[in-house]
Scaffold this motif. Structure first.
Motif, PDB file in Angstrom:
ATOM      1  N   ILE A 312       8.163  19.385  15.288  1.00 25.56           N
ATOM      2  CA  ILE A 312       8.644  19.039  13.948  1.00 25.56           C
ATOM      3  C   ILE A 312       9.275  17.651  13.962  1.00 25.56           C
ATOM      4  O   ILE A 312       9.040  16.839  13.056  1.00 25.56           O
ATOM      5  N   ASN A 313      10.083  17.384  14.994  1.00 25.95           N
ATOM      6  CA  ASN A 313      10.650  16.026  15.127  1.00 25.95           C
ATOM      7  C   ASN A 313       9.541  14.991  15.143  1.00 25.95           C
ATOM      8  O   ASN A 313       9.584  13.973  14.448  1.00 25.95           O
ATOM      9  N   PHE A 314       8.583  15.252  16.008  1.00 26.48           N
ATOM     10  CA  PHE A 314       7.464  14.333  16.201  1.00 26.48           C
ATOM     11  C   PHE A 314       6.737  14.110  14.876  1.00 26.48           C
ATOM     12  O   PHE A 314       6.466  12.984  14.466  1.00 26.48           O
ATOM     13  N   MET A 315       6.442  15.218  14.193  1.00 23.01           N
ATOM     14  CA  MET A 315       5.674  15.132  12.949  1.00 23.01           C
ATOM     15  C   MET A 315       6.469  14.428  11.849  1.00 23.01           C
ATOM     16  O   MET A 315       5.939  13.580  11.125  1.00 23.01           O
ATOM     17  N   ASN A 316       7.748  14.784  11.717  1.00 21.44           N
ATOM     18  CA  ASN A 316       8.576  14.161  10.680  1.00 21.44           C
ATOM     19  C   ASN A 316       8.687  12.657  10.863  1.00 21.44           C
ATOM     20  O   ASN A 316       8.540  11.876   9.925  1.00 21.44           O
ATOM     21  N   LEU A 317       8.987  12.266  12.104  1.00 16.89           N
ATOM     22  CA  LEU A 317       9.142  10.833  12.364  1.00 16.89           C
ATOM     23  C   LEU A 317       7.815  10.101  12.219  1.00 16.89           C
ATOM     24  O   LEU A 317       7.765   8.982  11.697  1.00 16.89           O
ATOM     25  N   ALA A 318       6.739  10.734  12.693  1.00 14.65           N
ATOM     26  CA  ALA A 318       5.424  10.096  12.576  1.00 14.65           C
ATOM     27  C   ALA A 318       5.040   9.921  11.119  1.00 14.65           C
ATOM     28  O   ALA A 318       4.512   8.877  10.710  1.00 14.65           O
ATOM     29  N   THR A 319       5.314  10.943  10.296  1.00 16.69           N
ATOM     30  CA  THR A 319       4.989  10.868   8.873  1.00 16.69           C
ATOM     31  C   THR A 319       5.836   9.802   8.172  1.00 16.69           C
ATOM     32  O   THR A 319       5.334   9.017   7.364  1.00 16.69           O
ATOM     33  N   SER A 320       7.142   9.796   8.509  1.00 14.66           N
ATOM     34  CA  SER A 320       8.038   8.823   7.885  1.00 14.66           C
ATOM     35  C   SER A 320       7.669   7.393   8.268  1.00 14.66           C
ATOM     36  O   SER A 320       7.666   6.493   7.433  1.00 14.66           O
ATOM     37  N   LEU A 321       7.367   7.193   9.528  1.00 14.04           N
ATOM     38  CA  LEU A 321       6.999   5.845   9.983  1.00 14.04           C
ATOM     39  C   LEU A 321       5.661   5.404   9.398  1.00 14.04           C
ATOM     40  O   LEU A 321       5.428   4.204   9.202  1.00 14.04           O
ATOM     41  N   SER A 322       4.797   6.387   9.131  1.00 13.53           N
ATOM     42  CA  SER A 322       3.477   6.023   8.610  1.00 13.53           C
ATOM     43  C   SER A 322       3.570   5.422   7.214  1.00 13.53           C
ATOM     44  O   SER A 322       2.690   4.677   6.783  1.00 13.53           O
ATOM     45  N   VAL A 323       4.689   5.782   6.496  1.00  9.37           N
ATOM     46  CA  VAL A 323       4.894   5.209   5.165  1.00  9.37           C
ATOM     47  C   VAL A 323       4.929   3.684   5.228  1.00  9.37           C
ATOM     48  O   VAL A 323       4.429   2.989   4.339  1.00  9.37           O
ATOM     49  N   MET A 324       5.516   3.149   6.283  1.00 14.39           N
ATOM     50  CA  MET A 324       5.647   1.707   6.441  1.00 14.39           C
ATOM     51  C   MET A 324       4.301   1.042   6.726  1.00 14.39           C
ATOM     52  O   MET A 324       4.205  -0.181   6.708  1.00 14.39           O
ATOM     53  N   ARG A 325       3.282   1.862   7.022  1.00 13.01           N
ATOM     54  CA  ARG A 325       1.994   1.293   7.415  1.00 13.01           C
ATOM     55  C   ARG A 325       0.949   1.398   6.303  1.00 13.01           C
ATOM     56  O   ARG A 325      -0.245   1.241   6.550  1.00 13.01           O
ATOM     57  N   SER A 326       1.402   1.673   5.082  1.00  9.45           N
ATOM     58  CA  SER A 326       0.442   1.838   3.991  1.00  9.45           C
ATOM     59  C   SER A 326      -0.324   0.542   3.716  1.00  9.45           C
ATOM     60  O   SER A 326      -1.520   0.557   3.435  1.00  9.45           O
ATOM     61  N   LYS A 327       0.389  -0.594   3.809  1.00  7.32           N
ATOM     62  CA  LYS A 327      -0.307  -1.864   3.578  1.00  7.32           C
ATOM     63  C   LYS A 327      -1.341  -2.126   4.665  1.00  7.32           C
ATOM     64  O   LYS A 327      -2.416  -2.661   4.409  1.00  7.32           O
ATOM     65  N   GLU A 328      -1.004  -1.773   5.900  1.00  5.43           N
ATOM     66  CA  GLU A 328      -1.965  -1.916   7.003  1.00  5.43           C
ATOM     67  C   GLU A 328      -3.227  -1.113   6.707  1.00  5.43           C
ATOM     68  O   GLU A 328      -4.358  -1.604   6.900  1.00  5.43           O
ATOM     69  N   ILE A 329      -3.063   0.113   6.199  1.00  4.83           N
ATOM     70  CA  ILE A 329      -4.204   0.961   5.880  1.00  4.83           C
ATOM     71  C   ILE A 329      -5.015   0.334   4.759  1.00  4.83           C
ATOM     72  O   ILE A 329      -6.251   0.325   4.778  1.00  4.83           O
ATOM     73  N   GLY A 330      -4.298  -0.200   3.741  1.00 10.36           N
ATOM     74  CA  GLY A 330      -5.004  -0.836   2.630  1.00 10.36           C
ATOM     75  C   GLY A 330      -5.854  -1.999   3.107  1.00 10.36           C
ATOM     76  O   GLY A 330      -7.011  -2.155   2.676  1.00 10.36           O
ATOM     77  N   ILE A 331      -5.304  -2.835   3.979  1.00  9.64           N
ATOM     78  CA  ILE A 331      -6.056  -3.994   4.497  1.00  9.64           C
ATOM     79  C   ILE A 331      -7.253  -3.516   5.306  1.00  9.64           C
ATOM     80  O   ILE A 331      -8.373  -4.045   5.166  1.00  9.64           O
ATOM     81  N   ARG A 332      -7.065  -2.501   6.172  1.00  5.57           N
ATOM     82  CA  ARG A 332      -8.171  -1.985   6.997  1.00  5.57           C
ATOM     83  C   ARG A 332      -9.290  -1.442   6.110  1.00  5.57           C
ATOM     84  O   ARG A 332     -10.466  -1.664   6.387  1.00  5.57           O
ATOM     85  N   LYS A 333      -8.912  -0.696   5.058  1.00  2.00           N
ATOM     86  CA  LYS A 333      -9.933  -0.153   4.179  1.00  2.00           C
ATOM     87  C   LYS A 333     -10.660  -1.264   3.414  1.00  2.00           C
ATOM     88  O   LYS A 333     -11.869  -1.188   3.174  1.00  2.00           O
ATOM     89  N   SER A 334      -9.899  -2.273   3.020  1.00  2.18           N
ATOM     90  CA  SER A 334     -10.508  -3.402   2.306  1.00  2.18           C
ATOM     91  C   SER A 334     -11.521  -4.120   3.183  1.00  2.18           C
ATOM     92  O   SER A 334     -12.510  -4.676   2.684  1.00  2.18           O
ATOM     93  N   LEU A 335     -11.263  -4.125   4.500  1.00  2.00           N
ATOM     94  CA  LEU A 335     -12.158  -4.793   5.442  1.00  2.00           C
ATOM     95  C   LEU A 335     -13.280  -3.895   5.926  1.00  2.00           C
ATOM     96  O   LEU A 335     -14.028  -4.254   6.837  1.00  2.00           O
ATOM     97  N   GLY A 336     -13.357  -2.655   5.359  1.00  2.00           N
ATOM     98  CA  GLY A 336     -14.502  -1.799   5.656  1.00  2.00           C
ATOM     99  C   GLY A 336     -14.260  -0.666   6.626  1.00  2.00           C
ATOM    100  O   GLY A 336     -15.215  -0.012   7.078  1.00  2.00           O
ATOM    101  N   ALA A 337     -13.013  -0.374   6.955  1.00  2.62           N
ATOM    102  CA  ALA A 337     -12.737   0.729   7.888  1.00  2.62           C
ATOM    103  C   ALA A 337     -13.082   2.057   7.234  1.00  2.62           C
ATOM    104  O   ALA A 337     -12.805   2.272   6.050  1.00  2.62           O
ATOM    105  N   PHE A 338     -13.725   2.952   8.015  1.00  5.72           N
ATOM    106  CA  PHE A 338     -14.078   4.273   7.507  1.00  5.72           C
ATOM    107  C   PHE A 338     -12.910   5.250   7.692  1.00  5.72           C
ATOM    108  O   PHE A 338     -12.031   5.067   8.532  1.00  5.72           O
TER     109      PHE A 338
END
Length: 807
Positions: A312-338
C-alpha cells in the motif's frame, strides 16, 4: 528502448530520493519479515515429513472428554494381523518411574569408566525401523532390538561414551550393573523437526524381563503405550478408524454396558497422521510439548498484513508521484508512444524498485536471523539452495509487490489524454485521491488490529503467569530423586535438609504440578459402577504444607505412614464428580496401577481446594492423593533470600546420601512458566512484527504527508499572508490524515475484537477483552502518527510565504 526505460527509471529514483528511499526501505523490511516468517512456518510444517511415505504413518489415540495418546500394547500387532491395509506397526514407551514420569538412568562405559545420567530412553518393538525412517547408520534393522541385552544408540551417545571407537558389540552398564547391554546399532541423531526424540532404544523384550509376573502393562488392560501404524499406500484411514471400536471390544476387559456408554458418549480410537501431531495435537501424554496450528495462522496473517502494508505504501507513493509526470506522459504520447509502451515503462520502474528492495530484504533477513532464532528458540538457516521454497517466497512476494504497486499508476497514466495531460493532471484525477485515502485507512486499520492483538496477548500471558494457581510455586526447589533405593532414607534426608537455615518445609511427590499425571478410575465403594477418571499423586505427608494447598474439610495424612496405608485425599472436583453425600469418611475404590494388584479400598480423610496442576489451557480435573511410597522428587520450600546459597546447602546434604547419581534441581515457578513457552515466543514474535508493520505504515504516512505538504505550500503561504495562525494551519494540515486514522480505528475495532476473542478461546481460563485495550491501542496509533508527521507539519507551517509564492 529497454536501456532508455532503465535510464529514466534511475533518473526518477534519484530525482525523488526521499520517496524512493521510503519505498525501497519499507518494502525491503516487509519482504524481510515475510522471508523470516516463511522460514519459521516452513520449519513448523516440516515436522515428521522426513519419514518415508509419512502420510501413511498414523498414531492411535484414545478420544474422549479427556483424550490421551496412549493405547494398549497388543493393539499395534493385532491390527497388522487382522487388517490387511495395515502394513506394519510398532509400540513404544519411555521408561517410566513412579507417577509415570521419565526415569533417570546412570549409564556407564565399563572399559573407560565413563558415566552419565540419561533420561531419553525408549522401549520399543523390534518393528521400530519398519514403521519409522530414522536412519540406522550401523547395524541391521531386521536384527536389532530382538534380545534382552541389545540396545541401539544415537551418534551423539556413541561419541560421548566411546569417542572414535566403533561401539558395535561393546557393553554399557545401566544403573550400576543392574543391567548390562550390548550396542547392536547406531542411528543418526534424531532431527529437530521430529515430534519425539530419544538417545537410546531398548527392546520391549528387555522391558518385559524387568517386570514382575502378572504385570498388566503389556496387556489390553493397560492403556499405557504409544502405538503407531503404517498403512499400505492408498488405504483409507477413516475406514479403518470406523472399525476400531467394534474390533477392540473383543479384547478390552470392560463390561458391555461400559463399552456401550463409551460409544454413546462418542469415545473412540482416533488415527492421527504423524505429520499432523506437532501442530494439531495437544492432548494428554504427548511425548513432547507440541506447537499449535493457530500460531501458524497468526504468523501467516502477520506476514500477509505486513506485505499488504508495504505494498500500500508503495502503491500510494507511486500513484502520488505519477501525478507529477502527467506532462511527461503527454509529451511521450504526442511523440507517438503507444499505450502498452507506457504501461510497460511504469511497470518496469515498479519492478526495478521492488528488485532493489528484494536485495536489501535478503541482507536484512540475514542480519536479523540470529535475533529471530533467539526469540523462537530455533536454529533456522537461510539457504536458497537446500530450501528453494525460500527463493520462491522472496521472488514471488517481490513480483506481487511490484505488480500491485505499478499496475494502477501504469494503467491510469497510460490512459491519459495527451492534450489534457499537458494542461495538468489536477483536473483529471478526481478518483486517485479517494483510492489513496481508502488504502491508507485500510493500512492503519491493520496497524490498529495488530496493536490490539499485541496488547491482548500480553495481558493474557500476564494473567496466566500471575493467576493464583491454588498453590505456592515461588521459592520452591524441585530435586529429582534418581535413586529409588533412597526411599528408605527419605525421612533422614528430609531431617537434614530441614536443618538448613533457609529451608522452610520439605516433602516428596511422584508428580510435580505442570508435568504429566497418571490417571486411573476412582469410585465410591457403595456405587462401584460410577467411575471417575482421576489423576493421581503419591505424596509424603508434608506435601500440602510445602505447596500451601488448603483443605476444604477433613485432615492431612498422618506422619506415621503405617496409619495411612488405605486412606485418600481428593480435590473438590473429584468430590463433585463422585457425587459425595457423606464427604469425609466415605469409602473409595482406587483402580491403581501396581503390577496387576487388586483395586485399593480406602477411606476418604480429606478434600483439598482445587488447584491448577495442569496448564490453564485445561480445566481442573479430578485428583486423588495417596501415601503409597513412590516419590520422584524432593519438594523444598525455601524462605526469602538467595536461593542459590540454599541450593548449594541442599546439594551438600544430597551428596551425603547419594554418591552415584549427579545432583540436579529446578525452580517450580520457572518450570510452570515453560508451560506457556510457545505462547510467550509467539507473543514476542507477533509483537515484533506488529511493530515492524506499524513502522512501515508510519514510514508511508511520512512519505504521503511530505508529498501532500509539498503540493500545498502555496496554499499555506496564502493562508499565512491572510493572517492564519500556526495553530490554525496545523489544524488544516492535520485534518485529512487525522480523519483517516480515526476512520481506520473505527473500522478495526470489531475485527480486532472478533480475532482476539477467538484466540482467547484456546485457554480454559482467560481474560475478557477490555474496552480500555482499544483506547490504549487507538491512543498509541494516534500518538505514533502524530510523532511521524508532527515535525514535518510544524516545519511546513513555519515556512516563509514569500519564498513559496515567488517560486
Amino acid at each position: 528502448m529497454l536501456k532508455n526505460y532503465l535510464k529514466i527509471a534511475f533518473r526518477n529514483i534519484l530525482k525523488s530520493r526521499v520517496h524512493a528511499t521510503i519505498n525501497i526501505t519499507g518494502l525491503a523490511v516487509g519482504l524481510a519479515s515475510v522471508l523470516l516468517i516463511g522460514l519459521f512456518i516452513i520449519d513448523e510444517l516440516s515436522y515428521d515429513q522426513f519419514h518415508e511415505d509419512a502420510d501413511d504413518i498414523y498414531r492411535i489415540a484414545w478420544w474422549s472428554d479427556d483424550p490421551q495418546t496412549r493405547t494398549p500394547h497388543p493393539m499395534a500387532q493385532g491390527l497388522v494381523a487382522e487388517f490387511p491395509q495395515v502394513e506394519s506397526a510398532v509400540s513404544l514407551s519411555p521408561l517410566w518411574g513412579p507417577g509415570l514420569t521419565k526415569q533417570r538412568f546412570s549409564i556407564r562405559n565399563i572399559e573407560k569408566d565413563i558415566t552419565f545420567d540419561e533420561t531419553e530412553l525408549l522401549a520399543v518393538d523390534s518393528t521400530f525401523f519398519e514403521v519409522f525412517s530414522f536412519n540406522l547408520i550401523k547395524g541391521n534393522k531386521d536384527k536389532v532390538l530382538r534380545s534382552v541385552e541389545g540396545v541401539v544408540i544415537s551418534e551423539s551417545m556413541a561419541k560421548k561414551y566411546f569417542g572414535d571407537e566403533d561401539p558395535i558389540g561393546k557393553e554399557l552398564s545401566i544403573n550400576f550393573d543392574d543391567l548390562r547391554v550390548t550396542v547392536e546399532g547406531i542411528f543418526q541423531d534424531i532431527p529437530v523437526n521430529s515430534h519425539f526424540h530419544f538417545d537410546i532404544l531398548i527392546s520391549y523384550v528387555a522391558n518385559k524381563a524387568m517386570r514382575e509376573p502378572g504385570d498388566k502393562f503389556f496387556t489390553w488392560a493397560d492403556f499405557g503405550h504409544f502405538n503407531y501404524i503404517r498403512l499400505k499406500a492408498g488405504s483409507d484411514p477413516q475406514l479403518l478408524q470406523n472399525q476400531l471400536m467394534s474390533w477392540a471390544e473383543k479384547f478390552v476387559d470392560v463390561s458391555p454396558e461400559e463399552w456401550k456408554n463409551a460409544k454413546e458418549a462418542g469415545d473412540h480410537f482416533e488415527l492421527q497422521r504423524i505429520t499432523d501431531i506437532h501442530l494439531k495435537s495437544n492432548i494428554r501424554w504427548e511425548l513432547e510439548p507440541n506447537s499449535n496450528i493457530e500460531y501458524i495462522y497468526i504468523m501467516l496473517a502477520a506476514a500477509i498484513l505486513i506485505l499488504v502494508i508495504a505494498c500500500i505504501n508503495f502503491m500510494n507513493l507511486a500513484t502520488s508521484l505519477s501525478v507529477m509526470r502527467s506532462k511527461e506522459i503527454g509529451i511521450r504520447k504526442s511523440l507517438g508512444a503507444f499505450k502498452n509502451q507506457l504501461t510497460f515503462q511504469f511497470l518496469g520502474e515498479s519492478f526495478l524498485i521492488a528488485t532493489l528492495a528484494m536485495i536489501f530484504a535478503g541482507l536484512i533477513a540475514e542480519v536479523g536471523l540470529p535475533i529471530f532464532n533467539s526469540i523462537t528458540g530455533k536454529t533456522l538457516v537461510i539457504s536458497y539452495i537446500s530450501q528453494p521454497i525460500l527463493l520462491v517466497i522472496l521472488v514471488g512476494s517481490t513480483l506481487i509487490s511490484g505488480l500491485i504497486a505499478g499496475l494502477y499508476p501504469s494503467l491510469f497514466l497510460s490512459n491519459l489524454n495527451a492534450a489534457v495531460s499537458l494542461k495538468g493532471v489536477e483536473k483529471i484525477n478526481p478518483k486517485g485521491s479517494l483510492l489513496r485515502k481508502s488504502l491508507m485507512v485500510f493500512q492503519f486499520a491493520i496497524s490498529m488490529i495488530l496493536i490490539v492483538g499485541s496488547i491482548v496477548i500480553y495481558n493474557q500471558l500476564q494473567f496466566v503467569n500471575s493467576k493464583d494457581l491454588g498453590f505456592d510455586s515461588e521459592k520452591v526447589v524441585v530435586v529429582p530423586l534418581k535413586n529409588y533405593a533412597l526411599y528408605s532414607k527419605f525421612q533422614e534426608m528430609k531431617a537434614e535438609m530441614l536443618r538448613i537455615p533457609n529451608v522452610e518445609s520439605v516433602s516428596g511427590s511422584s508428580n510435580i504440578p505442570g508435568q504429566q499425571f497418571n490417571q486411573n478410575a476412582v469410585s465410591l465403594a457403595n456405587d462401584p459402577n460410577m467411575l471417575v477418571n482421576a489423576s493421581e499423586v503419591l505424596v509424603e505427608h508434608d506435601f500440602f504444607k510445602t505447596l500451601g494447598i488448603e483443605f476444604l474439610e477433613g485432615q492431612n495424612f498422618n506422619k506415621d505412614y503405617n496409619k495411612d496405608t488405605s486412606v485418600f485425599i481428593i480435590n473438590e472436583t473429584a468430590a463433585k464428580q463422585l457425587n459425595l453425600t457423606n464427604g469425609v469418611g466415605s469409602e473409595l475404590i482406587w483402580h491403581w496401577d501396581n503390577n496387576g494388584a487388586q483395586p485399593l479400598r480406602g477411606t476418604l480423610i480429606g478434600i483439598v481446594k482445587d488447584f491448577h496442576f495442569n496448564s490453564l489451557h485445561q480445566p481442573v480435573r479430578p485428583l486423588i492423593f495417596n501415601r503409597f511410597p513412590g516419590y520422584n522428587s524432593f519438594i523444598i520450600k525455601t524462605k526469602v533470600g538467595d536461593i542459590r546459597e540454599t541450593v548449594a546447602s541442599i546439594e551438600e546434604v544430597w551428596k551425603q546420601f547419594e554418591d552415584r547419581f549427579g545432583f540436579e534441581y529446578t525452580v517450580l515457578s520457572q518450570d510452570l512458566s515453560q508451560l506457556y513457552s510457545s505462547e510467550n515466543k509467539t507473543a514476542t514474535v507477533f509483537s515484533g512484527f506488529s511493530a515492524i508493520a506499524i513502522f512501515i505504515a508510519c514510514f508511508g504516512l511520512f512519505g504521503m504527508a511530505s508529498l501532500s505538504y509539498s503540493q500545498r505550500k502555496k496554499e499555506v503561504g496564502i493562508r499565512k499572508i491572510l493572517g492564519a495562525s500556526t495553530s490554525a494551519l496545523l489544524k488544516v494540515l492535520l485534518h485529512d490524515f487525522s480523519r483517516l486514522i480515526f476512520i481506520a480505528i473505527l473500522v478495526a475495532i470489531p475485527t480486532a475484537w472478533w480475532v482476539m476473542t477467538s484466540w482467547l478461546e484456546n485457554f480454559r481460563y482467560h481474560i475478557n477483552i477490555n474496552w480500555f485495550d482499544f483506547v490504549i491501542a487507538a491512543a498509541s496509533l494516534i500518538l505514533v502518527a502524530l510523532i511521524t508527521i508532527g515535525h514535518l507539519t510544524f516545519r511546513t507551517t513555519k515556512g516563509n510565504p514569500v519564498d513559496v509564492l515567488k517560486d
